[in-house]
Design a protein around this motif. Structure first.
Motif: not given
Length: 295
Positions: A24, A28, A67-68, A70-72, A74-75, A102-103, A105
């Motif tokens: 993370l 996140e 943003r965090a 949304a990322s959590l 999505k995963r 994580r994807e 970068q």
């Protein structure tokens, strides 16, 4: 000194094991722990929270929390549902659905900005290119923005022109924008602020016509950074415009964004609305899209 007598958080061992394998980003991780505290810490599997509440726990700003989350989500590490202007969050107990890595970068090529016949890189340091180097970067820089007869730089850095002199940069999805493209909004953003302006005129008939690009930009940021919908934004502004105090203090999208959590809390709790109407809007009502809410 920490002591379990003062309280403790009970979580499943399998979740704790799974967390050890999670990769993370720092924010996140902060938000995930805040969600665990806000749910399992109160013997709940899910709970209604706001970005501001989590931001205070994590010592972050609302945008970073949004943003965090949304990322959590999505995963598939957390579950995230919207209920009006609130969010219902919880830990996804199906650990096999979690995306642990994580994807990677993507490394973007160095961005270049043209300041009055002077090329400056993203670190604001002057740089000079040979013709070969210019041809290699032609896929990221329009040919008409490059002066191929660049002369050696003076000891001073180039100064950007005022916005009024910067050539228009067209945003593909923009229905309205400033010439330099810093502020812009979609057609729905513009429709929403036009409706808001009509509501402002009801309480303040002398209100000047706003800068539509700035207003639409604020609504866009509320959507993209704060996780609001157009319906959320218009519904809360409608409530504020009927309140005896707030109708003279919230006269723009920027003020609405600034006082969002206070207004939302009062609206949800059903605080007395001195204007004679609660201002609550049917969540299924989408008539705002046509700029018509019956006023």
């Amino acid at each position: 000194m920490a002591n379990v007598d003062n309280g403790f958080v009970r979580t499943a061992t399998e979740i704790q094991k799974a967390k050890c394998r999670l990769r993370l980003a720092g924010r996140e991780h902060n938000v995930l722990e805040a969600i665990i505290l806000s749910t399992y810490g109160w013997n709940k599997s899910k709970d209604r929270v706001t970005n501001t509440y989590l931001a205070r726990l994590c010592d972050l700003d609302d945008a970073a929390v949004s943003r965090a989350l949304a990322s959590l989500a999505k995963r598939k590490i957390i579950t995230l549902e919207k209920q009006g202007i609130m969010k219902v969050v919880g830990i996804n107990k199906h650990l096999d659905e979690w995306i642990y890595q994580r994807e990677p970068q993507k490394k973007d090529s160095k961005k270049l900005v043209n300041f009055d016949k002077t090329l400056v890189d993203s670190d604001k340091k002057p740089c000079r290119f040979r013709q070969k180097e210019l041809s290699e970067t032609s896929n990221t820089i329009d040919s008409h923005t490059i002066n191929k007869d660049l002369k050696p730089f003076s000891s001073q850095l180039a100064v950007a022109r005022p916005d009024t002199e910067v050539a228009t940069r067209v945003i593909p999805d923009a229905a309205v924008q400033t010439p330099n493209g810093k502020s812009w909004g979609s057609q729905d953003d513009l429709t929403a602020v036009q409706w808001i302006y009509k509501r402002v005129l009801v309480n303040n008939p002398t209100q000047n016509t706003p800068n539509w690009a700035d207003w639409a930009n604020t609504v866009r940021l509320m959507r993209q950074l704060d996780g609001r919908t157009h319906q959320d934004i218009c519904a809360l502004f409608d409530w504020a415009s009927r309140d005896e105090f707030w109708r003279t203090n919230v006269l723009s999208p920027a003020k609405l964004r600034k006082h969002w959590d206070t207004l939302a809390a009062r609206m949800i709790k059903g605080a007395p609305n001195q204007g004679g109407n609660s201002g609550m809007v049917d969540p299924e009502d989408t008539s705002w899209i046509n700029g018509d809410w019956g006023y």
